[in-house]
Scaffold this motif. Structure first.
Motif, PDB file in Angstrom:
ATOM      1  N   ALA A   1      91.379   4.895  86.887  1.00 37.05           N
ATOM      2  CA  ALA A   1      90.232   5.466  86.594  1.00 37.05           C
ATOM      3  C   ALA A   1      89.396   5.545  87.778  1.00 37.05           C
ATOM      4  N   GLN A   2      88.547   6.546  87.809  1.00 34.23           N
ATOM      5  CA  GLN A   2      87.505   6.704  88.741  1.00 34.23           C
ATOM      6  C   GLN A   2      85.960   6.490  87.893  1.00 34.23           C
ATOM      7  N   ARG A   3      85.125   6.054  88.614  1.00 32.57           N
ATOM      8  CA  ARG A   3      83.806   6.114  87.775  1.00 32.57           C
ATOM      9  C   ARG A   3      83.286   7.079  86.934  1.00 32.57           C
ATOM     10  N   PRO A   4      83.299   8.434  87.579  1.00 36.94           N
ATOM     11  CA  PRO A   4      82.794   9.641  86.749  1.00 36.94           C
ATOM     12  C   PRO A   4      83.673   9.515  85.487  1.00 36.94           C
ATOM     13  N   GLN A   5      84.950   9.413  85.691  1.00 37.12           N
ATOM     14  CA  GLN A   5      85.712   9.330  84.549  1.00 37.12           C
ATOM     15  C   GLN A   5      85.411   8.289  83.427  1.00 37.12           C
ATOM     16  N   LEU A   6      85.233   7.243  83.910  1.00 35.21           N
ATOM     17  CA  LEU A   6      84.615   6.236  82.886  1.00 35.21           C
ATOM     18  C   LEU A   6      83.452   6.369  82.450  1.00 35.21           C
ATOM     19  N   ILE A   7      82.321   6.958  83.154  1.00 33.74           N
ATOM     20  CA  ILE A   7      81.063   7.322  82.734  1.00 33.74           C
ATOM     21  C   ILE A   7      81.086   8.477  81.667  1.00 33.74           C
ATOM     22  N   PHE A   8      82.056   9.533  81.616  1.00 36.70           N
ATOM     23  CA  PHE A   8      82.382  10.507  80.955  1.00 36.70           C
ATOM     24  C   PHE A   8      82.892  10.137  79.817  1.00 36.70           C
TER      25      PHE A   8
ATOM     26  N   LEU B  97      71.262  11.033  77.086  1.00 37.77           N
ATOM     27  CA  LEU B  97      70.492  10.150  78.065  1.00 37.77           C
ATOM     28  C   LEU B  97      70.503   8.613  77.794  1.00 37.77           C
ATOM     29  N   SER B  98      70.475   8.362  76.470  1.00 41.28           N
ATOM     30  CA  SER B  98      70.513   6.865  76.226  1.00 41.28           C
ATOM     31  C   SER B  98      71.826   6.283  76.316  1.00 41.28           C
ATOM     32  N   GLY B  99      72.836   7.093  76.333  1.00 34.75           N
ATOM     33  CA  GLY B  99      74.081   6.776  76.610  1.00 34.75           C
ATOM     34  C   GLY B  99      74.545   6.519  77.892  1.00 34.75           C
ATOM     35  N   LEU B 100      73.615   7.208  78.660  1.00 34.07           N
ATOM     36  CA  LEU B 100      73.851   7.142  80.085  1.00 34.07           C
ATOM     37  C   LEU B 100      73.875   5.866  80.691  1.00 34.07           C
TER      38      LEU B 100
ATOM     39  N   PRO C 163      73.984   2.597  79.466  1.00 35.90           N
ATOM     40  CA  PRO C 163      75.279   1.740  79.301  1.00 35.90           C
ATOM     41  C   PRO C 163      76.430   2.402  79.883  1.00 35.90           C
ATOM     42  N   ALA C 164      76.781   3.363  79.996  1.00 37.85           N
ATOM     43  CA  ALA C 164      77.857   4.050  80.618  1.00 37.85           C
ATOM     44  C   ALA C 164      77.888   3.540  82.112  1.00 37.85           C
ATOM     45  N   ILE C 165      76.583   3.722  82.825  1.00 41.71           N
ATOM     46  CA  ILE C 165      76.460   3.306  84.285  1.00 41.71           C
ATOM     47  C   ILE C 165      76.921   1.970  84.535  1.00 41.71           C
ATOM     48  N   ILE C 166      76.170   1.112  83.612  1.00 39.24           N
ATOM     49  CA  ILE C 166      76.285  -0.453  83.702  1.00 39.24           C
ATOM     50  C   ILE C 166      77.889  -0.897  83.310  1.00 39.24           C
ATOM     51  N   LEU C 167      78.414  -0.160  82.334  1.00 35.64           N
ATOM     52  CA  LEU C 167      79.855  -0.375  82.082  1.00 35.64           C
ATOM     53  C   LEU C 167      80.640   0.049  83.136  1.00 35.64           C
ATOM     54  N   SER C 168      80.645   1.246  83.750  1.00 36.64           N
ATOM     55  CA  SER C 168      81.738   1.759  84.707  1.00 36.64           C
ATOM     56  C   SER C 168      81.367   0.961  86.105  1.00 36.64           C
ATOM     57  N   GLY C 169      80.406   0.231  86.320  1.00 33.61           N
ATOM     58  CA  GLY C 169      80.090  -0.422  87.485  1.00 33.61           C
ATOM     59  C   GLY C 169      80.705  -1.594  87.719  1.00 33.61           C
TER      60      GLY C 169
END
Lengths: 220, 805
Positions: free
Chosen positions: B323-330, B389-392, B394-400
């Protein structure tokens, strides 16, 4: 030749001091080999495996995989290379708890371009091959350790990688289960899959064609 | 692939029930509150909207006070409308309303009371775009004694049969007969002038109970006048022209206009058709709505980020699987969309089910229909955007997370991430403390209003008012009144009976006014409005009003005289320094001489929201209200219900057909603060919700820090720390954060509430303890929330924590 490591160094900074995890590692792996990496705790076995698996980066040296220079590849390119050719098996299996056996097997395919019918066929193949058709709808927590590792290996194999990297694959299993898993690795190797395993067990190492010993980040 | 994402998300939610519950409930509560407030606000802001309403203006009177004009009367003269139309070609049409409150109808001996309506010009329908179900807008209100009924009233009176052409008796201070000429489609309730029937203007000509209103004059300003201007009229220019023109040769007042749509939220003049809403209250609620919504978003961010630590392994496995980061963010975003959809569904259900309670609480009549939903769509879009936006984050943290680290289970959030979460918590508590302080101040102010002495004793006083539905002559009625009065006096518990036109808390209804008065020293004051009403001599005694000079009127056979009683404020206006000297002085207004018989202490006629007005109380036995003072033992011994029933029986015996109403004076006086009380309870409800949401966020954060510090706790325990030590270690930080939130919250809420209090003439102090109580409440709630988790960690066996490595 499948891959080649030349003069690989890896270190971390700690209190102004470099602590070397790997020192001057040179390694060539031919297709079809079955290599065991051995050494005491902290000798750098897993780090080496992660570097081969492109999960980790190194500080110095060259890494060529199928004649591609991994050390100078862009992230995306490296990721594609990795997706296409490498499968991972872990000591702790690392299955997704929220997914069934079937879905765990299907998961890696979702990140590669497979149609849904292809995915179905591939998952069915794997279930068949490892004799776990009857377990496809169970969740990892409903399986024994040996069965979980079986799923782990099936997942690593599902997109037919050239190289399987296994980090103490039998470490959490009892001796009988461990033996079964090693037999499976042997079979796979016979079919032409290259395997690199990290192990503590002399006995498991004998399944391989070659053993590499590490001590304090150096090959000995 | 989306299927799989949804599957993972839903299974994750099911597995982590507490987390899902807190998260979804937080969002649902936030969204539901937001939607409810938005519905309320939309309803308030949509008053008097119909096709063409943007071109309708109300004409009102400005009075000169000192050197400046200020709004003095929501009503204008019967000549105002016609004159304005004649003078200014921009004005297409005008319509006048003579307001008929508490009107009674009789149809074939059946009585229908408590109706509100107006006598209007035939042009009504060309100004107000309200459609007729039956009848013709052209002539429905043309002939004298025509009436147009609203659908629901028509059905109440006539049932299913068509009422057109039927006659009806109408009582308002006297009787007349009207013929139904049209049926008006029910008018939406959000209008500032609620009429369920309209009587033709020509009727005024012959209606004896309403004298002197029909003939064109500049002396009776009892009409609401609305004008409709041509499209694209330069309204500012027109307003300037109207202000500058002196129609009635009176330099102390002038005509002015205001937009019809703005009346409900922005107009608060004497003699309004009803108590209007308030723009500032709407703004306050709007701010609360956004605070709650933002709180629930922050909560979501906090919880999702916290939980992401537990999901590090999953991310590691996915990354290893390609999995790549954009997929995980999505994927992560898809999860927040899922959670939000569930929350929106729950919020919708909550809104639908709480709406009736909300309505009864706020006295509104909100409904969910397609128009409302359509109007709310942009807000729903806004809600959705906000949550994505508020989901973004945690998504960025998580996928990083790096897969190698994640798989080893060694993820430690960066101190930066922790700082963000701290920031979120501090913001949440800041908002909570602000709301808490607001709630306390509003409650304190209402308490203050209720407990302030008003200068009159309204306890156990009941005002009886009635409509005598009889065609007998007035004189006969009056005699019967006297009879009724003496019958009342014979009842047990009745201490006193007095008739009066109105009473403290009665508002502007039945209150007359004069502009232009000659003081005893000869000064003529034409600069301000003075209010006046009729009472009989016993009025002051009955209400325990205190005389500072002179005394009440003398009982006369005529039941009226030219005597008046004034209040201190009036005396001050007349520049009488020694109040005793005011007695027997003469005041002139309405072209008559009035002799002052006494001066009473200032009392609050309009409630404590406005300053005390100068008042002139005239001697005239008015039959509007009969005030009865009961002995205070009535509540404990007999009960008000039984006594009132007896009074009604006496009245029923006297008259076969009648309408009988009564009001408790103290309750009516307090009801002047109803809007503020509703506001206070809305404030309280939403504050509680905000606290709930903030506590949930805190709960999430604690569970996170406790996990993070498990090893530390283990080591401390092994080295001899006891539970109290551990709790102190864990809770110290939260105390620090809440203190910080408190320090920021105090000045902001102090300033805001000071502004709010400016809306009251008499206001409570914002004491230091208000802040202390708010701060301590926040702290106690926070510590309780935190300790639940901390205690669990402190009680855990350190061996479990330490053997992990």
């Amino acid at each position: 030749m499948l891959l080649e490591l030349n003069n690989i160094y890896k270190w971390v900074q700690s209190g102004g001091q470099k602590i070397f995890l790997l020192k001057d590692i040179n390694l060539k792996v031919e297709e079809g080999e079955f290599i065991s990496i051995m050494g005491p705790s902290g000798s750098g076995k897993s780090t080496l495996l992660n570097i081969i698996g492109m999960l980790d980066v190194f500080n110095e040296g060259e890494y060529n995989f199928l004649d591609e220079p991994v050390h100078s590849l862009k992230e995306k390119h490296r990721s594609n290379l990795y997706k296409q050719y490498i499968g991972f098996v872990f000591q702790a299996y690392h299955l997704l708890d929220e997914l069934t056996v079937y879905e765990n097997l299907e998961m890696p395919l979702l990140y590669k371009k497979y149609s849904s019918s292809e995915r179905k066929a591939l998952v069915a193949d794997m279930l068949d091959k490892f004799n776990i058709v009857g377990k496809q709808n169970l969740f990892p927590s409903q399986l024994s350790g040996g069965q979980q590792q079986l799923v782990g290996i099936a997942r690593a194999l599902i997109s037919s990688p050239k190289l399987i990297l296994a980090d103490e694959p039998t470490g959490n299993l009892n001796s009988k289960q461990g033996e079964e898993i090693m037999e499976i690795f042997k079979e796979l190797n016979k079919d032409g899959v290259t395997i690199v395993q990290v192990t503590h067990s002399e006995k498991n190492a004998t399944y391989g064609s070659r053993t590499i010993n590490l001590l304090d980040g150096r090959k000995i | 692939m989306y299927n799989l994402y949804l599957k993972i998300a839903s299974r994750f939610l099911l597995k982590n029930k507490l987390y899902s519950f807190i998260n979804i409930m937080g969002l649902s509560v936030g969204i539901a509150s937001f939607v409810l407030i938005m519905m309320y606000v939309a309803n308030e802001r949509n008053y008097d909207k119909f096709n063409g309403s943007e071109n309708v203006y109300r004409v009102y009177m400005d009075y000169l006070e000192g050197n400046t004009f200020s709004p003095g009367d929501a009503q204008s003269y019967n000549l105002s409308g016609p004159t304005l139309k004649k003078e200014f070609p921009e004005i297409k049409e005008y319509v006048r309303f003579f307001h008929l409150q508490k009107t009674t109808f009789i149809n074939e001996n059946e009585v229908f009371e408590g109706n509100k309506g107006a006598i209007v010009d035939p042009s009504f329908f060309s100004v107000f775009d309200y459609p007729l179900v039956k009848g013709d807008v052209k002539d429905a209100l043309a002939a004298p004694n025509s009436i147009v009924l609203q659908e629901n009233l028509a059905e109440k009176i006539f049932g299913k049969e068509s009422p057109i052409g039927k006659t009806l008796s109408i009582f308002w201070k006297g009787e007349t007969t009207v013929t139904v000429t049209g049926i008006l489609k029910d008018i939406p309730k959000n209008t500032h002038i609620k009429n369920n029937f309209l009587v033709s203007f020509e009727t005024l000509k012959t209606w004896k109970a309403i004298p002197r209103q029909y003939e064109p004059n500049w002396s009776q300003n009892n009409f609401f006048t609305y004008i409709k201007v041509n499209k694209n009229t330069d309204i500012d220019a027109l307003q300037q022209k109207i202000i500058k023109t002196n129609f009635e040769d009176d330099l102390d007042e002038r005509h002015n206009i205001e937009s019809l749509e703005s009346i409900h939220l922005n107009s608060n003049k004497p003699y309004e058709a009803e108590a209007n809403g308030s723009e500032s209250r709407v703004k306050f609620l709007l701010a609360i709505a956004f605070i709650i919504l933002i709180l629930s978003w922050l909560n979501y961010v906090n919880l999702a980020t916290t939980k992401s630590l537990e999901r590090a392994k999953e991310i590691g496995i996915r990354k290893v699987s390609g999995a790549q980061r954009p997929q995980l963010i999505f994927q992560s975003l898809l999860e927040s969309v899922l959670i939000n959809c569930i929350a929106i569904v729950i919020a919708t259900i909550v809104v639908v089910f709480t709406l009736p309670f909300f309505n009864s609480y706020t006295g509104e009549d909100l409904i969910v229909n397609s128009a409302v939903v359509l109007g709310l769509l942009p807000y729903l879009g806004f809600i959705f955007l906000g949550t994505v936006l508020s989901g973004l984050y945690p998504a960025i943290i998580l996928s990083g997370y790096s897969p190698v680290v994640a798989l080893k289970g060694k993820v430690r959030a960066s101190s930066n991430g922790l700082n963000i979460r701290k920031g979120l918590i501090i913001t949440q508590f800041f908002a909570t403390i602000v709301l808490l302080i607001g709630t306390i101040v509003v409650a304190k102010q209402i308490k203050f209003l209720e407990n302030q002495p008003i200068g009159a004793n309204l306890d156990h006083v009941v005002a009886f008012n009635w409509e005598v539905l009889s065609k007998s002559k007035d004189s006969v009625l009056k005699r019967d009144n006297k009879l009724f009065e003496s019958e009342l006096r014979k009842l047990p518990y009745v201490k006193n009976v007095v008739s009066a036109e109105t009473y403290p808390g009665g508002g502007y209804d039945n209150l007359s006014s004069t502009v232009g008065i000659t003081f005893p020293n000869g000064t003529v004051d034409e600069n301000r409005i003075f209010y006046t009403y009729n009472v009989s001599p016993g009025y002051f005694n009955l209400l325990d009003m205190e005389f500072v000079a002179g005394s009440s009127f003398l009982e006369t056979a005529k039941r009226s005289s030219n005597k008046i009683v004034i209040n201190e404020k009036m005396a001050k206006h007349m520049q009488i320094a020694n109040l005793a000297e005011a007695v027997d002085e003469t005041v002139k207004f309405w072209g008559e001489d009035w002799v002052i018989s006494g001066v009473i202490k200032d009392y609050h006629h309009f409630g404590l929201k406005t300053a005390i007005e100068p008042i002139l109380i005239r001697h005239y036995e008015d039959k509007n209200n009969l005030l009865v003072k009961f002995d205070k033992s009535v509540t404990s011994v007999a009960g008000f219900g039984t006594v009132l029933k007896k009074v009604e029986n006496i009245w029923d015996n006297a008259y076969a057909q009648n309408v009988f109403n009564y009001t408790f004076l103290d309750k009516e006086f307090q009801s002047q603060y109803n809007e503020d009380k509703n506001f206070g309870s809305a404030f309280l409800i939403f504050t509680v919700l905000a606290i709930l949401i903030a506590s949930m966020g805190l709960f999430g954060l604690t569970s996170y820090t406790v996990v993070q510090r498990r090893k530390e706790i283990g080591v401390r325990k092994v080295n001899g720390a006891n539970i109290v030590n551990i709790l102190a270690t864990l809770n110290k930080d939260f105390v620090k954060w809440i203190t910080l939130a408190f320090i920021v919250a105090v000045p902001i809420s102090w300033f805001t509430m000071l502004k709010w209090l400016e809306g009251f003439a008499y206001r409570t102090a914002i004491s230091w303890w208000v802040f202390a109580v708010a701060g301590c409440t926040a702290l106690v709630i926070a510590l309780l929330t935190v300790s639940w988790q901390s205690l669990k960690a402190a009680l855990a066996n350190p061996v479990d924590a330490l053997k992990d490595e």
